[in-house]
Design an enzyme around this catalytic site. Structure first.
Site, short mmCIF file in Angstrom:
data_model
loop_
_atom_site.label_atom_id
_atom_site.label_comp_id
_atom_site.label_asym_id
_atom_site.label_seq_id
_atom_site.Cartn_x
_atom_site.Cartn_y
_atom_site.Cartn_z
N LYS A 6 -1.75 -4.69 16.50
CA LYS A 6 -2.21 -6.08 16.46
C LYS A 6 -3.57 -6.23 15.77
CE LYS A 6 1.62 -7.34 18.29
NZ LYS A 6 2.09 -6.25 19.11
N TYR B 135 13.59 -6.95 27.25
CA TYR B 135 12.19 -6.82 26.85
C TYR B 135 11.30 -6.35 28.01
CZ TYR B 135 7.43 -7.87 25.62
OH TYR B 135 6.08 -7.74 25.41
N TYR C 119 7.25 -0.84 24.18
CA TYR C 119 7.34 -0.67 22.72
C TYR C 119 7.55 0.78 22.29
CZ TYR C 119 5.58 -5.47 22.73
OH TYR C 119 5.42 -6.81 22.96
C1 LIG Z 1 3.50 -6.16 19.55
C2 LIG Z 1 3.79 -4.70 19.57
C3 LIG Z 1 4.85 -4.15 18.84
C4 LIG Z 1 5.82 -5.01 18.07
O1 LIG Z 1 5.25 -5.44 16.88
P1 LIG Z 1 5.79 -6.78 16.20
O2 LIG Z 1 4.95 -6.91 15.00
O3 LIG Z 1 5.61 -7.88 17.19
O4 LIG Z 1 7.23 -6.58 15.89
C5 LIG Z 1 5.03 -2.79 18.86
N1 LIG Z 1 4.22 -1.99 19.58
C6 LIG Z 1 3.21 -2.47 20.30
C7 LIG Z 1 2.40 -1.52 21.10
C8 LIG Z 1 2.95 -3.84 20.32
O5 LIG Z 1 1.94 -4.31 21.05
#
Ligand SMILES: *Cc1c(COP(=O)(O)O)cnc(C)c1O
Length: 344
Positions: free
Chosen positions: A53, A271, A297
């Site tokens: 991010k 999710y 994730y």
């Molecule tokens: C938000 C996030 C993702 C997913 O990324 P997107 O760009 O939203 O597809 C993957 N890994 C982590 C740790 C995240 O915080």
């Protein structure tokens, strides 16, 4: 290399990340999985425990500053890494931040609602709101508008970071740039890749990296591992982001439908919900490499990579780049769920 990205330099960007991030070998995990695994350490982008991010928010904060905003309004899951990094960026830039926490994950306990990213956002001084329906992206965005309206009435100048489709995917520009960073590292190390494996959630990371790699003439497979919605729905989203990127950058469409590879075999039950394959992947990465992955994730992405290697969608011995997108603060919110797997 970035001159290959059309009008990218026209987009304002606030540097938030320590770049380039390293690409590391993972020999013991490679031996377990049966591929030559390399890890792009985007969990180490620096700001407030880092993650993907920081690269995305560089462009949102660029736009916010260009508009003269003094306040950020953003939404995400309760354990969102996005809002945590945004809160840190706002602190660094002397801006106020209002974050909306969506209840996307059912049946979670008090620890989930207080620890990990929630604690960090509180320490960073974010104003926190709750939103009950985590599956209603348009509703969440409408609620952000209401928060922004109230802030405006109070004399603030809010900038909204939108969630739902229908907005230019500014965050994906961060991963278009990351593609150039990766290609430069491959060239410097005389390395070739057969495949990249990456999380596919909002799709900004997946679409940005895929678009950037193709714009640079790189044709390796890019496997998006679904962490939010099924492969059919995610396929539409990634295609739309890639078309939007071409338009935003005044470029040809460099991504074909056949380039969009998605795997949703480790998404269930949904999710942010831990499953056994993900817990196994988290424990394996830690015990082979001292590397922490997270339940929503990167743990799922590693579990997906292992499934693709097991069914030979990724060939034995292939050179594979796993993009570690961060998220490790959320581990602390999943202690009770992980307990069963942590016996030696
Ligand atoms: C938000 C996030 C993702 C997913 O990324 P997107 O760009 O939203 O597809 C993957 N890994 C982590 C740790 C995240 O915080």
């Amino acid at each position: 290399m970035t001159s290959k990205f059309g009008r990218l330099a026209d987009y304002a960007r606030v540097p938030l990340s320590i770049l380039p991030t390293a690409i590391e070998a993972a020999p013991r995990l490679s031996a377990e999985i049966g591929v030559n695994l390399l890890i792009k350490r985007d969990d180490l982008t620096g700001l407030a425990f880092g993650g993907n991010k920081t690269r995305q928010l560089e462009f949102y904060f660029g736009a916010a500053r260009e508009e003269g905003a003094d306040t950020i309004v953003i939404t995400g899951a309760v354990q969102s890494n996005y809002v945590r990094v945004a809160a840190a960026a706002a602190a660094r830039l002397g801006m106020e931040i209002h974050i909306q926490a969506e209840e996307r994950v059912p049946d979670m306990d008090a620890l989930y609602h207080q620890s990990g990213n929630v604690l960090l956002s509180d320490i960073l001084g974010a104003h926190r709101y709750s939103y009950a329906d985590g599956e209603d992206e348009a509703g969440a965005d409408a609620a952000l508008q209401a928060i922004a309206d109230k802030l405006r009435a109070d004399g603030k100048r809010p900038y909204i970071v939108p969630l739902a489709p229908g907005h230019p995917p500014l965050g994906a520009l961060g991963y278009v740039l990351a593609a150039a960073e990766i290609v430069a590292q491959l060239q410097a190390g005389d390395m070739n890749l057969d495949a990249v494996v990456i999380a596919s959630g909002s799709g900004f990371t997946h679409a940005g990296l895929l678009f950037g790699l193709r714009a640079l003439g790189q044709n390796m497979d890019v496997h998006g591992i679904c962490v939010r919605r099924n492969a059919a729905a995610q396929f539409q989203r990634i295609g739309n982001h890639c078309r939007d990127l071409a338009e935003m950058l005044s470029m040809e469409e460099v991504v074909e439908d056949s380039d969009i590879k998605l795997f949703d075999g480790v998404l269930a039950p949904g999710y942010g919900q831990l499953n056994p394959a993900t817990a196994d992947a988290i424990v394996l990465a830690a015990r082979c490499e001292g590397l922490f992955l997270d339940p929503p994730y990167t743990g799922k992405v590693m579990a997906g990579l292992m499934a693709l290697a097991a069914d030979q969608t990724i060939a034995p011995g292939a050179d594979v780049l796993f993009v570690h997108t961060g998220g490790t603060p959320a581990l602390f919110a999943y202690g009770p769920q992980l307990q069963h797997w942590t016996q030696p």
